[in-house]
Design an enzyme around this catalytic site. Structure first.
Site, PDB file in Angstrom:
ATOM      1  N   SER A 149      78.020 -10.333  61.243  1.00  9.99           N
ATOM      2  CA  SER A 149      77.508 -10.191  59.887  1.00  9.99           C
ATOM      3  C   SER A 149      77.569  -8.715  59.507  1.00  9.99           C
ATOM      4  CB  SER A 149      76.065 -10.694  59.799  1.00  9.99           C
ATOM      5  OG  SER A 149      75.470 -10.210  58.612  1.00  9.99           O
ATOM      6  N   GLU A 150      78.489  -8.386  58.644  1.00 10.14           N
ATOM      7  CA  GLU A 150      78.641  -6.973  58.266  1.00 10.14           C
ATOM      8  C   GLU A 150      77.431  -6.495  57.489  1.00 10.14           C
ATOM      9  OE1 GLU A 150      81.050  -9.181  58.291  1.00 10.14           O
ATOM     10  OE2 GLU A 150      82.379  -8.264  59.774  1.00 10.14           O
TER      11      GLU A 150
ATOM     12  N   TYR B 198      86.762  -6.175  55.951  1.00 14.64           N
ATOM     13  CA  TYR B 198      85.557  -6.899  56.368  1.00 14.64           C
ATOM     14  C   TYR B 198      84.278  -6.104  56.123  1.00 14.64           C
ATOM     15  CZ  TYR B 198      89.391  -9.563  58.221  1.00 14.64           C
ATOM     16  OH  TYR B 198      90.569 -10.254  58.325  1.00 14.64           O
TER      17      TYR B 198
ATOM     18  N   GLN C  22      85.003  -3.933  61.760  1.00 17.12           N
ATOM     19  CA  GLN C  22      86.232  -4.175  62.527  1.00 17.12           C
ATOM     20  C   GLN C  22      87.509  -3.829  61.743  1.00 17.12           C
ATOM     21  OE1 GLN C  22      86.853  -8.219  64.434  1.00 17.12           O
ATOM     22  NE2 GLN C  22      85.935  -7.021  66.074  1.00 17.12           N
ATOM     23  N   PHE C  23      87.540  -4.203  60.479  1.00 15.33           N
ATOM     24  CA  PHE C  23      88.649  -3.830  59.599  1.00 15.33           C
ATOM     25  C   PHE C  23      88.068  -3.550  58.214  1.00 15.33           C
ATOM     26  CE2 PHE C  23      90.826  -6.230  62.872  1.00 15.33           C
ATOM     27  CZ  PHE C  23      92.003  -5.530  63.058  1.00 15.33           C
TER      28      PHE C  23
ATOM     29  N   HIS D  38      94.008  -7.095  57.035  1.00 15.46           N
ATOM     30  CA  HIS D  38      93.830  -6.042  58.037  1.00 15.46           C
ATOM     31  C   HIS D  38      94.385  -4.695  57.592  1.00 15.46           C
ATOM     32  CE1 HIS D  38      93.804  -9.921  60.202  1.00 15.46           C
ATOM     33  NE2 HIS D  38      92.777  -9.350  60.821  1.00 15.46           N
TER      34      HIS D  38
END
Ligand code: TPP
Length: 687
Positions: A421-422, A448, A444-445, A491
């Protein structure tokens, strides 16, 4: 005659409830209609549980993350009536110096809970609260601060807030990690006009969470003094004993409209009457008269409080308006020094300033990933308050391998995996920074980071919104951009301009390993929220490899690097485009001044303008789409400030307004290529 619950100062409970009620009366009847309070939120009906809770939060590191209906809690926690009025009237003496809505509070501890800076977004209060709770545990277990042992975090919200992402994200974090946090849900049946059955099936979140693992649940009346007091005490004590987390649902009526302009037309007459039947004020009177005081004593207290509140109103009205000349202050730490709370500086911790001269001891070149890893490693060793976390960051070492071996070396409390959960990652980081830690979350990217947008915005503006009472310096590492072999819409996003547009964020975008070390270390020792962009194409690129510049190397933000100097054309860029620009410039028969900005916020305006004055021609290259990209900001500044020096159009070369495609040939057609950069330079030189 029933005994009064011994955990509370009931005289004070009555005083605060009467104060809150008198304030709501005056605001609704006079101050809002007269325009002195432009936005009015009544707490009528919600007061009792809040005031009781405030009295129990008396440990030095207790914190509360509250919401716009929480003014009674604020009064119970030490906010004066004059200050509370001044907040509604947006006066200088408000807790935000007139910058934020009157019920969007913040308050460093006054012997009771620290009230974390609130936000206007429903649900955004939850994840910072669990961050604070995790920080309590960290400070006790890792920093040895045993005096914080039984401190807890609490977070309040309405029945509508249980449908938000923030609620579920925080609940997951709290229960998986068994954190000392109490969720208090003030259930008044409505979210403005929407009935609670649309927020959770059946309308009762406590019932629905009965099967949730690791969660204690209490529920009952928030308006009957004996019952509410017993519930609040039981819940707080259980969390203090380490049995938490828990959720306490208090049933309350909302006796006024949602806010000043809401006439409650969506409620039936019988419903309104039923709600008034649950008014906590007469219930409190009945509880206290005959035990604490007699009828005449109660009436005297009512009158005394009314007089005090009238005086507070006059004092607030007499307060000066905030000075518009100050309005840009407190965006950055440099504007006003450290905040009262939040970050390391607020606790008097000064990290070494670092050395801006590279001092490599080994000529071997490391790649950018190794540069990031080494810098995290040395700073983890230097600063015991630094924590590194995110998805797959722990045992695996990150999907980009930037945290490889760090968990093994520094332990699971300091380098750890998070739930997916960002919003949770960034909101938790905000709460941890408020609690005096230096959180370094990884997204992570870049794409996201989308679910974390609300928390990122709120973290950035927090210092300004609280007029430097609070700060939340966190360093967010964000890999992204096109890959050397492959790209796609998920990405390969950069979109750094949206961070640049986010008030309060410093943004670094290194092109090579040496700059990555210096900029990351500078951010980790700084006092402002920072986004640190790690470009996928540069992570292992031969071009980006450099000798490690030493454990103390820092690069101040806002200082561009000149890769070449020349009189014919200024080429401005950053990130992965620096490599392409350098290769393109080599193929052009002209003296190119190539500038790597290295940081977007702040950007080195002076370097760019001085260069353009010399060359009279400028090409700005970036990989993000050109439409409202950061190049537009640079171009506009050049046009405005050095127009008379120009000898050609201010040129921009950037991606067309489409996402990065998956097919390699398509991707290369979108990302500015060396050939395209070269041809743009050629055209501009020939102009
Ligand atoms: C993210 C977000 N969406 C919408 C709003 C507008 N809004 C403000 S309060 C509110 C209702 C919240 O109701 P609830 O959580 O039940 O609290 P209550 O006002 O009933 O105490 C809404 C929709 C907001 N502030 N934030």
């Amino acid at each position: 005659m029933p005994e009064l619950h011994p955990a509370f100062d009931w005289h004070l409970v009555a005083r605060h409830l009467l104060t809150s009620r008198a304030m709501d009366d005056m605001e609704e009847a006079e101050l809002y209609p007269q325009g002195h309070v432009p936005y009015q939120f009544s707490a009528r009906g919600h007061e009792l549980g809040q005031i009781l809770l405030s009295q129990l939060l008396n440990r030095p590191f207790d914190a509360a993350s509250v919401y716009y209906r929480s003014r009674p809690f604020m009064l119970g926690s030490g906010l004066t009536a004059e200050e509370a009025f001044a907040c509604g009237m947006a006066r200088q003496g408000s807790v935000s110096a007139g910058r934020d809505v009157g019920v969007v509070f913040n308050m460093p501890s006054r012997g009771r809970a620290t009230v974390l800076p609130m936000s206007g977004d429903v649900g955004s209060q939850f994840t910072p609260a669990v961050g604070w709770a995790q920080a309590i545990r960290y400070r006790v277990e890792q920093l040895g601060e045993s005096e914080l042992e039984d401190s807890i975090a609490t977070v309040c919200g309405g029945d509508g807030s249980v449908a938000t992402n923030g609620f579920w994200s925080a609940l997951t974090i709290a229960t998986t990690l068994r954190l000392p946090v109490l969720f208090v849900i003030e259930d008044n049946d409505y979210a403005i006009s929407v009935r609670k059955k649309l927020q959770t099936p059946g309308g009762n979140i406590a019932d629905n969470l009965a099967a949730f693992q690791n969660l204690c649940i209490w529920q009952g009346s928030g308006t009957e003094p004996a019952e509410t007091a017993a519930l609040v005490v039981e819940a707080v004590e259980a969390i203090r004993r380490g049995e938490g987390p828990g959720l306490l649902r208090l049933r309350v009526p909302r006796l006024s409209g949602h806010s000043g302009h809401d006439n409650q037309s969506y409620k039936l007459e019988e419903e309104l009457q039923e709600e008034w039947g649950r008014d906590p004020l007469p219930a409190l009177k009945a509880y206290l008269v005959g035990t604490l005081l007699d009828e005449a004593g109660w009436e005297a207290l009512v009158e005394e409080v009314r007089q005090e509140v009238m005086q507070a109103r006059e004092a607030a009205l007499a307060q000066p308006q905030p000075d518009p000349a100050d309005i840009t202050r407190y965006v950055w730490a440099s504007d006003g020094g450290s905040a009262q709370r939040g970050g390391l500086a607020a606790e008097g911790i000064v990290l070494p300033a670092g050395n801006p001269a590279p001092q490599p001891t080994d000529p071997r070149r490391i790649n950018m990933i190794e540069a990031v890893r080494r810098t995290l490693d040395t700073e983890l060793a230097l600063n015991p308050r630094l924590l590194v976390f995110g998805e797959d960051v722990g045992e695996k070492g990150g999907v980009h391998t930037a945290t490889m071996e760090l968990q093994k070396k520094h332990g699971e409390a300091r380098v750890f995996d998070t739930s997916l959960s960002e919003e949770g990652i960034i909101g938790r980081a905000t709460g941890m920074a408020l609690a005096g830690l230096m959180p370094v979350p990884e997204i992570q990217f870049r794409k996201y980071a989308d679910p974390a947008t609300e928390q990122l915005h709120n973290c950035g503006t927090l210092r300004w919104r609280t007029a430097n009472r609070f700060a939340s310096p966190i360093v967010v590492r964000v890999p992204g951009g096109f890959g050397r072999k492959v790209g796609d819409p998920w990405h390969s996003v950069t979109d750094e301009v949206s961070f640049a547009h986010d008030v309060g964020w410093r943004v670094a975008f290194p092109s090579n390993a040496e700059d990555a070390v210096g900029l990351l270390r500078s951010a980790l020792r700084g006092d402002d929220p920072t986004l640190f962009f790690e470009h996928r194409a540069q992570m292992d690129a031969a071009w980006a490899r450099r000798p490690y510049p030493g454990d103390d190397y820092v690069i101040p933000f806002g200082q561009a690097r000149f890769l070449s100097t020349g009189d014919d054309l200024t080429l401005v860029t950053w990130g992965a485009m620096v490599e392409r620009c350098e290769l393109a410039a080599r193929e052009v028969d002209a003296a190119i001044e190539l500038i790597d900005l290295r940081t977007i916020i702040p950007w080195d305006k002076e370097a760019v303008l001085e260069s353009v004055k010399k060359t009279s021609k400028v090409l700005i290259v970036h990989e993000d789409i050109g439409l409202a990209g950061f190049g537009a900001e640079i171009a506009a500044t050049i046009a405005q400030e050095v127009f008379m020096y120009l000898d050609g159009p201010v040129e921009r070369l950037a991606a067309p307004a489409v996402p990065i495609p998956f097919n390699y040939e398509l991707m290369e057609a979108v990302v500015p290529s060396i050939a395209l950069i070269r041809s743009h330079m050629g055209q501009l030189l020939a102009f």
